[in-house]
Enzyme design. Structure first.
Site, PDB file in Angstrom:
ATOM      1  CG  MET A  30      -1.900  -1.160   1.203  1.00 50.16           C
ATOM      2  SD  MET A  30      -3.427  -0.820   2.094  1.00 50.16           S
ATOM      3  CE  MET A  30      -2.812  -0.574   3.735  1.00 50.16           C
ATOM      4  N   GLY A  31       2.131   1.087  -0.482  1.00 46.07           N
ATOM      5  CA  GLY A  31       3.030   2.238  -0.561  1.00 46.07           C
ATOM      6  C   GLY A  31       3.555   2.651   0.804  1.00 46.07           C
ATOM      7  CG  LEU A  33       7.114   1.369  -0.851  1.00 44.43           C
ATOM      8  CD1 LEU A  33       7.830   1.085  -2.174  1.00 44.43           C
ATOM      9  CD2 LEU A  33       6.209   0.200  -0.473  1.00 44.43           C
ATOM     10  CG  HIS A  37       6.981  -2.074   2.153  1.00 43.54           C
ATOM     11  ND1 HIS A  37       6.800  -0.918   2.867  1.00 43.54           N
ATOM     12  CD2 HIS A  37       5.787  -2.722   2.181  1.00 43.54           C
ATOM     13  CE1 HIS A  37       5.556  -0.856   3.304  1.00 43.54           C
ATOM     14  NE2 HIS A  37       4.918  -1.935   2.913  1.00 43.54           N
ATOM     15  CE  LYS A 149       4.099  -3.908  10.277  1.00 41.45           C
ATOM     16  NZ  LYS A 149       2.688  -3.581  10.582  1.00 41.45           N
TER      17      LYS A 149
HETATM   18  O1  PAF Z   1      -0.052  -5.583   3.968  1.00 45.30           O
HETATM   19  C1  PAF Z   1      -0.439  -4.697   3.200  1.00 45.30           C
HETATM   20  O2  PAF Z   1       0.283  -3.748   2.878  1.00 45.30           O
HETATM   21  C2  PAF Z   1      -1.853  -4.784   2.638  1.00 45.30           C
HETATM   22  O3  PAF Z   1      -2.733  -5.304   3.563  1.00 45.30           O
HETATM   23  C3  PAF Z   1      -1.923  -5.549   1.306  1.00 45.30           C
HETATM   24  C4  PAF Z   1      -1.549  -7.007   1.482  1.00 45.30           C
HETATM   25  C5  PAF Z   1      -1.010  -4.897   0.286  1.00 45.30           C
HETATM   26  C6  PAF Z   1      -3.348  -5.502   0.776  1.00 45.30           C
HETATM   27  O4  PAF Z   1      -3.789  -4.195   0.579  1.00 45.30           O
END
Ligand code: PAF
Length: 280
Positions: A30-31, A33, A37, A149
């Site tokens: 979901m950005g 970052l 990530h 997490k």
């Molecule tokens: O973990 C996340 O960032 C979100 O829940 C995901 C898996 C990208 C779904 O929107």
């Protein structure tokens, strides 16, 4: 590295891969970052021939509109952070690409979504399942990478993959932590430096809980941990649970063969943080 902003361009790209039989690794995000990530991207790079990252802030998984509005967003910074990793594609779909019409699908995850995040954020996991299955249908990866997490989310996604019979390997990646133990999270961006320092307490309690096992019983460990959070002036405990890492059952359902994990959610200055630690 290509950045694709809409579904039709992405479909064209993805169809072009069909004749190449390459292993496709997918990192949905979901950005906002952070190093956590980027560790998923690194892992995906090692085991895949093509790496696709999606950035989409999924509204259906937010039960609180204020939480959605405050969720950190900075696409330019995200692209800059990903550039050194040279993924094949960063896919940044629009809302209509993911939800051309409202997604009314319901899912049955049994006990998995009744507790912890599922209990305190009603509808959250339905939204996660909707977006993840939609992204899986569009990206059609061989493997998908998720951070440990979000321990409960991982269990839900594994169940989703089974239920919908996706041939996708779900890869769980270790939590990346700040120096003081605070689990990396996009929400940490909403914390002041002082609050970040304070939030190191969460990992300290998890660690002490792990250290006291097996000399103490899970319910005794939970009781002590809950007390520690309750006595902390700046942290508001939402839940602390010691659960079976497979079934996510707790209390009487735990037995000697259960591999345990302690999961916690707290609020600090109205920012909601989650973390967990597996007892080995
Ligand atoms: O973990 C996340 O960032 C979100 O829940 C995901 C898996 C990208 C779904 O929107």
């Amino acid at each position: 590295m290509e950045v694709i902003y809409n579904l039709s361009d992405f479909r064209e790209y993805r169809n072009s891969l069909d004749s190449q039989s390459k292993i496709i690794g997918f990192v949905p995000t979901m950005g906002a970052l952070h190093a956590g990530h980027l560790s998923l991207v690194e892992k995906a790079k090692k085991s895949s021939e093509i790496v696709i990252i999606s950035i989409f802030v999924n509204p259906t998984q937010f039960n609180d509109p204020a939480d959605l509005m405050n969720y950190p967003k900075d696409i330019k910074k995200d692209i800059a952070k990903l550039t050194p990793y040279n993924p094949d594609v960063i896919f940044i779909p629009g809302l209509k690409d993911i939800y051309p019409k409202p997604d009314t699908r319901q899912f049955d995850f049994g006990n998995l979504d009744k507790i912890m995040e599922g209990e305190s954020r009603p509808g959250h996991f339905k939204g996660v399942a909707q977006v993840v299955s939609r992204l899986f249908d569009i990206v059609r990866p061989h493997s998908a990478f998720f951070g440990q997490k979000d321990f409960q989310q991982l269990a839900i996604i594994k169940s989703l993959v089974k239920q919908l019979d996706y041939k996708i390997e779900i890869i769980s990646c270790p939590i990346v932590r700040e120096k003081n133990g605070l689990a990396m999270s996009s929400r940490n961006m909403l914390l002041s430096e002082e609050a970040r320092n304070v939030a190191g307490f969460i990992y300290k309690v998890l660690w002490e809980a792990k250290e006291s096992y097996p000399s103490l019983l899970p319910e005794e460990i939970s009781k002590t941990a809950v007390e520690k959070f309750k006595n902390h002036p700046d942290l508001k405990l939402i839940y602390f649970e010691i659960i079976d890492s497979e079934s996510l059952e707790s209390g009487k359902a735990l037995n000697k063969s259960s591999k345990l994990v302690a999961c916690v959610a707290v609020k600090i200055n109205d920012v909601r943080l989650i973390d967990n630690l597996i007892f080995v």
